[in-house]
Enzyme design. Structure first.
Site, mmCIF file in Angstrom:
data_model
loop_
_atom_site.group_PDB
_atom_site.id
_atom_site.type_symbol
_atom_site.label_atom_id
_atom_site.label_comp_id
_atom_site.label_asym_id
_atom_site.label_seq_id
_atom_site.Cartn_x
_atom_site.Cartn_y
_atom_site.Cartn_z
ATOM 1 N N ARG A 114 98.353 57.087 81.381
ATOM 2 C CA ARG A 114 99.740 56.538 81.056
ATOM 3 C C ARG A 114 99.886 56.700 79.617
ATOM 4 O O ARG A 114 101.213 57.029 79.073
ATOM 5 C CB ARG A 114 99.800 55.290 81.611
ATOM 6 C CG ARG A 114 100.174 55.063 82.969
ATOM 7 C CD ARG A 114 100.117 53.675 83.496
ATOM 8 N NE ARG A 114 101.088 52.697 83.013
ATOM 9 C CZ ARG A 114 101.187 51.678 82.881
ATOM 10 N NH1 ARG A 114 100.372 50.752 83.434
ATOM 11 N NH2 ARG A 114 101.988 50.769 82.538
ATOM 12 N N CYS B 214 100.855 47.054 76.201
ATOM 13 C CA CYS B 214 100.410 47.377 77.460
ATOM 14 C C CYS B 214 101.781 47.760 78.069
ATOM 15 O O CYS B 214 102.649 48.356 77.668
ATOM 16 C CB CYS B 214 99.550 46.428 78.371
ATOM 17 S SG CYS B 214 100.397 44.673 78.596
#
Length: 282
Positions: free
Chosen positions: A179, A239
């Site tokens: 990611r 995050c």
């Protein structure tokens, strides 16, 4: 609070029933996981636990997921759960250490000083063969809580952008490496793939054992070093939505340091009106 921010299942079991102890279940799952923390809590939980709903105890004025509410709104929600500022609070989740870290960080950001995380969470409690509570939940006795906040534990998008530009803090992304590099799609629709220019990557699960416990102090220190992060310098953890960033903040607390968390995280930065995005390695 002195000592480790972690508590073992055995130590918590020895404290159960103490009048100044509050046990909090903060289990939370991404929509794609198809599970409900509240439903699982209502089916089975640690004795005397209350449920901390990360999505509900949040700012209703934004469409970003589970952003911190105002200090006044949080004080009202915490008081309804019986979480007095004088109590020792132990937070757990059913993953091991994941959303419990978010609840721990939220409580610390709202001025609570005596908060610990159950190391390994519900999995560790079960592995130790300790008793669980089932059936209907008792309504907690509400208490009065004064609004407080520790703003040094929270960072905004503009503050993160400034840190990236000036190098005043290390911005550390807890998402997975694919990611971070932009090779895997984001679990939330409408977000760009990649990372903030200048951010470092330390996936949160590198700080956990296979059983969902925090690794040893030495292993945590080695993980930060391998990612190029100096715990002695300021850190802003980020995050997807501020949950696993809190695991990084917890890990740094174990090392005797303190991190701020970018509350909006990639849900804000990766949106159409967010900051610059790059792909590839850090």
């Amino acid at each position: 609070m002195n000592g480790s921010p972690l508590m073992t299942a055995e130590a918590l079991q020895a404290r159960l029933g103490a009048p100044d102890l509050r046990v909090v279940d903060a289990s939370w799952f991404l929509p794609a996981e198809g599970r409900s923390g509240r439903t699982e809590f209502e089916a089975e939980r640690l004795p005397g636990a209350v449920f901390f709903d990360i999505d509900a105890i949040s700012d209703p004025a934004t469409d970003l997921p589970h952003m911190l509410p105002t200090p006044e709104a949080f004080a009202s929600a915490a008081g309804a759960l019986g979480l007095s500022r004088e109590a020792e609070i132990v937070v757990y989740d059913s993953f091991g250490v994941r959303s419990a870290a978010r609840a721990w960080w939220t409580l610390r950001a709202m001025g609570y000083l005596q908060v610990r995380v159950l190391d390994g969470g519900l999995r560790a409690w079960r592995a130790a063969g300790l008793p669980l509570e089932t059936g209907s939940c008792r309504r907690p006795s509400a208490v009065g809580v004064s609004p407080e906040t520790q703003p040094d534990r929270v960072r905004s998008q503009s503050e993160v952008a400034c840190a990236l530009e000036t190098g005043s803090a290390q911005v550390v992304d807890a998402r997975s490496a694919p990611r971070f590099r932009g090779e895997a799609p984001e679990p939330r629709l409408g977000l760009r793939s990649g990372h903030m220019p200048g951010a470092l990557n330390l996936p949160f699960d590198r700080l956990l054992t296979a059983e969902g416990r925090m690794k040893s102090l030495e292993e945590i220190a080695a993980a930060f070093e391998a990612a190029g992060i100096d715990p002695a310098r300021p850190v802003i953890a980020t995050c997807g939505s501020g949950v696993t960033a809190s695991v990084l903040a917890l890990a740094l607390e174990i090392l005797g340091a303190q991190a701020a968390v970018y509350d909006g995280s990639w849900a804000e930065w990766g949106g159409a009106s967010g900051g610059d995005v790059v792909t590839g390695d850090a």
